[in-house]
Structures are given as structure tokens and as C-alpha cells.
Design a protein around this motif. Structure first.
Motif, short mmCIF file in Angstrom:
data_model
loop_
_atom_site.label_atom_id
_atom_site.label_comp_id
_atom_site.label_asym_id
_atom_site.label_seq_id
_atom_site.Cartn_x
_atom_site.Cartn_y
_atom_site.Cartn_z
N TRP A 121 0.81 -1.22 0.00
CA TRP A 121 0.00 0.00 0.00
C TRP A 121 0.84 1.28 0.00
O TRP A 121 0.32 2.37 -0.20
CB TRP A 121 -0.95 0.01 1.20
N GLY A 122 2.14 1.14 0.27
CA GLY A 122 3.01 2.32 0.27
C GLY A 122 2.57 3.33 1.33
O GLY A 122 2.11 2.96 2.41
N ASN A 123 2.68 4.62 1.00
CA ASN A 123 2.36 5.65 1.99
C ASN A 123 0.85 5.91 2.10
O ASN A 123 0.43 6.81 2.83
CB ASN A 123 3.11 6.95 1.67
N VAL A 124 0.05 5.13 1.38
CA VAL A 124 -1.41 5.26 1.53
C VAL A 124 -1.83 4.82 2.93
O VAL A 124 -2.74 5.39 3.54
CB VAL A 124 -2.14 4.42 0.46
N VAL A 125 -1.17 3.77 3.45
CA VAL A 125 -1.54 3.25 4.76
C VAL A 125 -0.79 4.04 5.85
O VAL A 125 0.37 4.41 5.69
CB VAL A 125 -1.25 1.73 4.85
N LYS A 126 -1.49 4.32 6.93
CA LYS A 126 -0.94 5.11 8.03
C LYS A 126 -0.81 4.24 9.29
O LYS A 126 -1.41 3.16 9.38
CB LYS A 126 -1.86 6.30 8.33
N THR A 127 -0.07 4.75 10.26
CA THR A 127 0.13 3.99 11.50
C THR A 127 -1.16 3.88 12.32
O THR A 127 -1.25 3.06 13.22
CB THR A 127 1.23 4.63 12.37
N THR A 128 -2.14 4.72 12.00
CA THR A 128 -3.43 4.65 12.70
C THR A 128 -4.38 3.66 12.03
O THR A 128 -5.58 3.63 12.33
CB THR A 128 -4.11 6.03 12.73
N MET A 129 -3.84 2.88 11.10
CA MET A 129 -4.61 1.86 10.40
C MET A 129 -4.01 0.49 10.69
O MET A 129 -2.88 0.38 11.18
CB MET A 129 -4.60 2.12 8.89
N VAL A 130 -4.77 -0.55 10.39
CA VAL A 130 -4.26 -1.91 10.49
C VAL A 130 -4.65 -2.64 9.21
O VAL A 130 -5.78 -2.50 8.72
CB VAL A 130 -4.78 -2.63 11.75
N CYS A 131 -3.69 -3.38 8.64
CA CYS A 131 -3.92 -4.15 7.42
C CYS A 131 -4.15 -5.61 7.79
O CYS A 131 -3.54 -6.13 8.72
CB CYS A 131 -2.73 -4.06 6.48
N ALA A 132 -4.99 -6.28 7.02
CA ALA A 132 -5.23 -7.70 7.25
C ALA A 132 -5.62 -8.36 5.94
O ALA A 132 -6.41 -7.82 5.17
CB ALA A 132 -6.31 -7.91 8.30
N GLY A 133 -5.05 -9.53 5.69
CA GLY A 133 -5.34 -10.26 4.45
C GLY A 133 -4.26 -10.01 3.43
O GLY A 133 -3.08 -10.18 3.71
N GLY A 134 -4.66 -9.64 2.22
CA GLY A 134 -3.69 -9.35 1.17
C GLY A 134 -3.47 -10.49 0.21
O GLY A 134 -2.52 -10.50 -0.56
N ASP A 135 -4.38 -11.47 0.25
CA ASP A 135 -4.27 -12.59 -0.67
C ASP A 135 -5.61 -12.75 -1.37
O ASP A 135 -6.17 -11.78 -1.87
CB ASP A 135 -3.87 -13.85 0.11
N ILE A 136 -6.18 -13.95 -1.37
CA ILE A 136 -7.42 -14.18 -2.12
C ILE A 136 -8.66 -13.82 -1.33
O ILE A 136 -9.76 -13.86 -1.86
CB ILE A 136 -7.52 -15.65 -2.58
N VAL A 137 -8.51 -13.49 -0.06
CA VAL A 137 -9.67 -13.16 0.78
C VAL A 137 -9.57 -11.70 1.20
O VAL A 137 -8.51 -11.22 1.57
CB VAL A 137 -9.73 -14.06 2.03
N SER A 138 -10.71 -11.00 1.16
CA SER A 138 -10.68 -9.60 1.56
C SER A 138 -12.09 -9.13 1.88
O SER A 138 -13.07 -9.85 1.67
CB SER A 138 -10.11 -8.72 0.43
N GLY A 139 -12.15 -7.91 2.40
CA GLY A 139 -13.44 -7.26 2.51
C GLY A 139 -13.89 -6.79 1.14
O GLY A 139 -13.12 -6.79 0.18
#
Length: 269
Positions: free
Chosen positions: A193-211
């Protein structure tokens, strides 16, 4: 004084048995999104918007207090009329467990900006007209401690009635899917995600499953060491091209970055 009030607030939530569903979620066989076990996520709500004379599901949300629902800032548009449906599982039938609530007050985070989603602060609190009846189908989730950061690979679950896949149909039954946490140092890499994602966010997934569309505002459910379920994130955004793009995990507003704001709103409104 504020710290004392915050402690009392969280003690009140614990009295209601936060994060301990009467029906245990089925977390043993999750590969992709599947039907959730009915009422195993009793804090999941459907935020519904009025179109004409009917209401339609638009976003998810989480019951975090007797009269408070946590959802996303981008789920609310000025002038629209909303209601909250609690105790729902199958949208196509009346199960007798549903509770419909009007919204008394909408508090969007003051720093949320619909034109700059990547700035973060994608949160809204909804105050219900009255407290729902707590039972096996309706309960509250726990809020994490301020500043808590989940370890890379922590197994969490997204839940919602969002599209089953990009531009796909919306399911009648509540869905759940396993989304392991992706730590900030990896999620913020240039090929992720590069600088789009911030420290006040949390990432999860990133493969074949997502929201996907319709999951917005819903919870990222993570099991704590105490055996309770905590809402570690509020579903914020996915890739604009397809929902389940590799190296583009679902991005959530990190709840633990906003516990003070959440507590202040719940205490003063």
C-alpha cells in the motif's frame, strides 16, 4: 478525572460480558469467506439507509456499548436517513431475533475527510434511541487497550454482508473470513500500500480473501489472550480495482489508536 470515567465506562461494558458470544464462532474451517454460524458475532449490526419507503443494507458496524455502535466515517452521508438492525443473520427471512433501532445521534470523527480517505480517521459513532435487549443474539464486543499493536500474522476475522466478490451479489447470510494481520512495516512497502496506509490503520489479508463493498464499517474481530473477542479495526477500504487484489490487504481504522476519542464521545453525548 477523564481517566477514571474511561475506566468506569469500560467496566460497564465488561458487566455486559463483552466479547463472549453465547454461540461460539466456527473458526476451524475458514479458507475463504463462508456463512457465519448464526448469531456467533452478536455485536455485528447492519447499518441501513432509507431509499423511498424502504431501508437497505449499506454498511456494517459493531455494538460496543449498550447504546453505541462503531462504524466508518464514509458510511454516513449528510441528509440520508439511517437505522440500525441488530440480532440479524439471514436478511431474507424473519428469524425473530432482529431488533430495529433508530439513531439518536451521529458523531463522525472531526478529522474525517471524505475527499482524503488515506488521511485516516474513518470512524463514526452512532447513539441508539434506546438500549437493545441483550441476549444470545445481541451482545457487545470488547475494545482494545489504547495503543495496542497486533503481531504480524495474528488471526482475525472480518464479518459482514458485503459483496461475495468484486461486483458480485450481496449474501443473505452473514459472512466471515479469516484475515491474518499484516504488520505496518510490510503493508507500507512500496509494492503493497506504500504511503497510503498510516500507522493509525491496520492491514489484514492481502491474498485471495478480503473485505468488499458493503463490509465497510464492520469489525475486524480478534481473539484476545483472555478469550474475549476484541474489535481491533473498522473496515475502511480495499483496492479500487478488485476487492481481493494480492498485496493490497483490506485496510481498517485501528481502533486502539482512537480509544480516547471513542470514550470521550460515549461519555459526553
Amino acid at each position: 478525572m477523564l481517566q477514571i470515567l474511561i475506566i468506569l465506562l469500560f467496566q460497564t461494558v465488561f458487566v455486559f460480558g463483552c466479547g463472549t458470544p453465547a454461540v461460539k464462532p466456527d473458526t476451524n474451517r475458514i479458507v475463504n469467506g463462508v456463512d457465519a454460524r448464526p448469531h456467533s458475532w452478536p455485536w455485528q449490526i447492519s447499518l441501513q439507509v432509507k431509499h423511498g419507503s424502504r431501508y437497505h443494507h449499506t454498511c456494517g458496524g459493531t455494538l460496543i456499548g449498550p447504546r453505541w455502535v462503531l462504524t466508518a466515517g464514509h458510511c454516513i452521508w449528510p441528509g440520508d436517513v439511517y437505522r440500525v438492525l441488530i440480532g440479524e443473520h439471514d436478511m431474507s427471512v424473519g428469524e425473530g431475533t432482529e431488533q430495529i433501532h433508530e439513531i439518536l445521534r451521529i458523531v463522525v470523527h472531526p478529522d474525517w475527510d471524505i475527499d482524503h480517505v488515506a488521511k485516516g480517521n474513518d470512524l463514526t459513532l452512532l447513539k441508539l434511541d434506546k438500549s437493545p435487549i441483550m441476549n444470545d443474539s445481541v451482545g457487545v464486543a470488547c475494545l482494545p487497550q489504547a495503543g495496542e499493536i497486533l503481531a504480524h500474522g495474528t488471526p482475525c476475522y472480518i464479518t459482514g454482508w458485503g459483496n461475495l466478490y468484486t461486483h458480485g451479489p450481496m449474501p443473505d447470510k452473514l459472512q466471515q473470513a479469516l484475515l491474518p494481520v499484516v504488520e505496518y512495516s510490510e503493508c507500507s512497502r512500496s509494492d503493497w500500500w506504500g504511503n497510503v496506509v498510516k500507522t493509525t490503520m491496520v492491514c489484514a489479508g492481502g491474498d485471495i480473501v478480503s473485505g468488499c463493498n458493503g463490509d465497510s464499517g464492520g469489525p475486524l474481530n480478534c481473539l484476545g489472550q483472555d478469550g474475549r473477542w476484541y474489535i481491533q479495526g473498522v473496515t475502511s477500504f480495499v483496492s479500487s480495482s478488485i476487492c481481493n487484489e494480492v498485496k493490497k490487504p483490506t485496510v481498517f481504522t485501528r481502533t486502539s489508536a482512537f480509544t480516547e476519542w471513542i470514550s470521550e464521545v460515549m461519555l459526553h453525548y
